[in-house]
Design a protein around this motif. Structure first.
Motif, short mmCIF file in Angstrom:
data_model
loop_
_atom_site.label_atom_id
_atom_site.label_comp_id
_atom_site.label_asym_id
_atom_site.label_seq_id
_atom_site.Cartn_x
_atom_site.Cartn_y
_atom_site.Cartn_z
N SER A 107 6.77 -3.24 -13.46
CA SER A 107 6.32 -3.85 -14.70
C SER A 107 4.93 -3.38 -15.09
O SER A 107 4.66 -3.09 -16.26
N VAL A 108 4.03 -3.27 -14.11
CA VAL A 108 2.66 -2.87 -14.40
C VAL A 108 2.62 -1.43 -14.91
O VAL A 108 1.99 -1.14 -15.94
N PHE A 109 3.28 -0.53 -14.21
CA PHE A 109 3.17 0.89 -14.54
C PHE A 109 4.25 1.39 -15.49
O PHE A 109 4.21 2.54 -15.92
N PHE A 110 5.23 0.53 -15.81
CA PHE A 110 6.24 0.85 -16.81
C PHE A 110 6.93 2.18 -16.49
O PHE A 110 6.95 3.11 -17.28
N THR A 111 7.49 2.24 -15.28
CA THR A 111 8.07 3.48 -14.79
C THR A 111 9.37 3.20 -14.07
O THR A 111 9.60 2.08 -13.60
N ASP A 112 10.22 4.22 -13.98
CA ASP A 112 11.48 4.08 -13.26
C ASP A 112 11.35 4.52 -11.81
O ASP A 112 12.35 4.61 -11.09
N TYR A 113 10.13 4.78 -11.36
CA TYR A 113 9.92 5.36 -10.03
C TYR A 113 10.57 4.54 -8.93
O TYR A 113 11.14 5.10 -7.99
N TRP A 114 10.51 3.22 -9.02
CA TRP A 114 11.02 2.36 -7.94
C TRP A 114 12.44 1.86 -8.21
O TRP A 114 12.96 1.04 -7.45
N ASP A 115 13.10 2.33 -9.25
CA ASP A 115 14.40 1.78 -9.64
C ASP A 115 15.45 1.88 -8.54
O ASP A 115 16.22 0.94 -8.31
N ALA A 146 7.62 -7.36 -5.01
CA ALA A 146 6.48 -6.44 -5.13
C ALA A 146 6.84 -5.22 -5.96
O ALA A 146 6.07 -4.78 -6.83
N LEU A 147 8.02 -4.65 -5.72
CA LEU A 147 8.42 -3.45 -6.46
C LEU A 147 8.67 -3.76 -7.93
O LEU A 147 8.34 -2.94 -8.81
N LYS A 148 9.22 -4.91 -8.22
CA LYS A 148 9.42 -5.28 -9.63
C LYS A 148 8.08 -5.48 -10.33
O LYS A 148 7.93 -5.15 -11.51
N ALA A 149 7.10 -6.01 -9.60
CA ALA A 149 5.77 -6.16 -10.17
C ALA A 149 5.15 -4.80 -10.46
O ALA A 149 4.57 -4.58 -11.53
N ASN A 205 0.81 -1.21 0.00
CA ASN A 205 0.00 0.00 0.00
C ASN A 205 0.84 1.27 0.00
O ASN A 205 0.60 2.19 -0.78
N LYS A 206 1.86 1.32 0.87
CA LYS A 206 2.65 2.55 0.96
C LYS A 206 3.40 2.82 -0.34
O LYS A 206 3.48 3.97 -0.81
N HIS A 207 3.96 1.78 -0.94
CA HIS A 207 4.68 1.97 -2.21
C HIS A 207 3.74 2.51 -3.29
O HIS A 207 4.11 3.38 -4.08
N LEU A 208 2.51 2.00 -3.33
CA LEU A 208 1.57 2.42 -4.37
C LEU A 208 1.05 3.83 -4.11
O LEU A 208 0.96 4.64 -5.04
N THR A 209 0.72 4.14 -2.85
CA THR A 209 0.21 5.49 -2.56
C THR A 209 1.30 6.55 -2.71
O THR A 209 1.03 7.67 -3.16
N ASP A 210 2.53 6.20 -2.34
CA ASP A 210 3.64 7.16 -2.55
C ASP A 210 3.82 7.43 -4.04
O ASP A 210 4.06 8.57 -4.46
N PHE A 211 3.72 6.38 -4.85
CA PHE A 211 3.82 6.54 -6.30
C PHE A 211 2.69 7.42 -6.82
O PHE A 211 2.90 8.32 -7.64
N HIS A 212 1.47 7.15 -6.37
CA HIS A 212 0.33 7.96 -6.77
C HIS A 212 0.57 9.43 -6.46
O HIS A 212 0.34 10.32 -7.29
N ASN A 213 1.05 9.71 -5.26
CA ASN A 213 1.24 11.10 -4.85
C ASN A 213 2.36 11.79 -5.61
O ASN A 213 2.28 12.99 -5.90
N ALA A 214 3.40 11.04 -5.98
CA ALA A 214 4.56 11.63 -6.64
C ALA A 214 4.44 11.70 -8.15
O ALA A 214 4.85 12.68 -8.77
N ARG A 215 3.83 10.68 -8.77
CA ARG A 215 3.86 10.58 -10.24
C ARG A 215 2.49 10.63 -10.91
O ARG A 215 2.42 10.81 -12.13
N VAL A 216 1.43 10.45 -10.15
CA VAL A 216 0.10 10.35 -10.77
C VAL A 216 -0.75 11.58 -10.45
O VAL A 216 -1.31 12.21 -11.37
N PHE A 217 -0.86 11.94 -9.19
CA PHE A 217 -1.69 13.05 -8.76
C PHE A 217 -1.21 14.37 -9.35
O PHE A 217 -0.01 14.64 -9.44
N VAL A 218 -2.16 15.20 -9.77
CA VAL A 218 -1.86 16.51 -10.34
C VAL A 218 -2.26 17.57 -9.33
O VAL A 218 -3.44 17.70 -8.99
#
Length: 345
Positions: free
Chosen positions: A301-309, A295-298, A6-19
């Motif tokens: 792969s799903v979102f095709f982003t370097d956010y978790w690299d 989990a991070l590799k999944a 959950n935290k990895h996904l919500t952090d991604f949402h806040n940093a890369r998805v939310f406008v």
């Protein structure tokens, strides 16, 4: 689930998805400029002024994602009184005539490299950077004690109140989501699905409106408290199962007509097919052996982003040095160091 992402996904949402509001300023500026341009052009052409402007679409629903900000569109409906839209013989202007009137007003000063264009359900204003402003044209009148709004569509006036869709979506978000922060969970699901749908340039996916309707159908009341990862995986599965049974999508408010067309149905099928791969990958978080790295590799792969690299690299380095990121195992018996083998006794 064996791993809580959950935290990895919500952090991604806040940093890369939310406008955020600051990022939307250009869109707001262009909306206001076109409102002024339309009013001035209508005045110059001695045509009637709109009674009001009505925000709609992803901007009004707060579901825009960062990949859309500079290359997508903003919908800003212009609403005229029916009594003001009169033709040369004092009859009602046709839907096409009303759109042509708006298009002519926006083009009055010839300010655009690509002139504004009359389209099926709007007048579109193009910008060189790929952004565009869509201006649907409506008429409003009283009949039988009710206020009626109609959209200038392809060759006809169609019953359609622009605020109905926004109200439907906002009400669904409020009533269904288990939380009241960060946009609420259902809205985050729509944003994440839209980001995913735009993550590959080769994909031709359905509109944000269709995705919003499908997500709302798939998302149950009260969702998954503090588990956006569970929510997204479940919504993806529900949407795919729904599309395997029924491809057509309908407006959630009156008139409840089909919003999928021959062209958009191919996009709906593309979404259905690509969801399988996303679900297969994302469902790894349900495995008993899933750890943070898997989990991070999944997610990557799903979102095709370097956010978790960066974090993935750290975990891989730890794993390569014999440290998987977990506390080292403590031997239950004394270590037998004879022969330098370092094996447990």
């Amino acid at each position: 689930m064996s791993y809580n992402g959950n935290k990895h996904l919500t952090d991604f949402h806040n940093a890369r998805v939310f406008v955020d509001d600051a990022s939307l300023q250009t869109a707001r500026d262009r909306r206001e400029a076109n409102r002024k341009r339309l009013r001035n052009g209508l005045t110059a052409n001695e045509d009637p002024q709109p009674d009001e402007f009505v925000q709609q679409g992803s901007y009004a629903m707060h579901t825009m994602v960062q990949s859309e900000v500079d290359t997508s569109d903003i919908d800003d409906g212009a609403v005229f009184s029916r009594s003001s839209l009169k033709g040369s013989r004092d009859g009602d202007k046709s839907a096409n005539e009303a759109k042509e009137m708006v298009c002519k007003a926006l083009s009055a000063k010839d300010e655009f490299n690509t002139p504004p264009e009359v389209r099926k359900n709007c007048v579109r204003v193009y910008y060189n950077d790929g952004f565009h402003v869509d201006i649907p044209v409506y008429r409003i009148y009283e009949e039988d004690g009710k206020t009626r709004k109609e959209l200038a569509s392809a060759g006809e006036w169609k019953a359609s109140a622009p605020e109905d869709i926004t109200n439907w979506f906002n009400d669904s978000v409020t009533s269904k989501s288990p939380d009241n922060t960060n946009g609420r969970q259902l809205r985050r699901m729509v944003r994440l699905l839209k980001f995913w749908s735009k993550s590959r340039s080769s994909w031709a996916m359905p509109s944000g409106f269709i995705i919003s309707v499908l997500a709302n159908e798939a998302y149950p009341h009260q969702g998954w408290i503090d588990r956006d990862d569970q929510a997204l995986l479940a919504v993806m599965r529900a949407i795919r199962n729904r599309l395997l049974l029924q491809e057509t999508v309908f407006r959630p408010v009156d008139p409840r007509e089909e919003i999928t067309t021959e062209q958009s149905l191919s996009r709906v099928r593309k979404m259905r097919d690509e969801l399988k791969g996303a679900i297969d990958e994302f469902s790894k978080i349900e495995r008993a052996d899933c750890d943070e790295l898997m989990a991070l590799k999944a997610l990557k792969s799903v979102f095709f982003t370097d956010y978790w690299d960066k974090r993935i690299k750290e975990l891989e380095n730890d794993s390569g040095s014999g440290n998987s990121g977990k506390p080292p195992a403590v031997p239950k018996q004394p270590v037998d160091k004879r022969g330098g083998t370092g094996q447990y006794a």
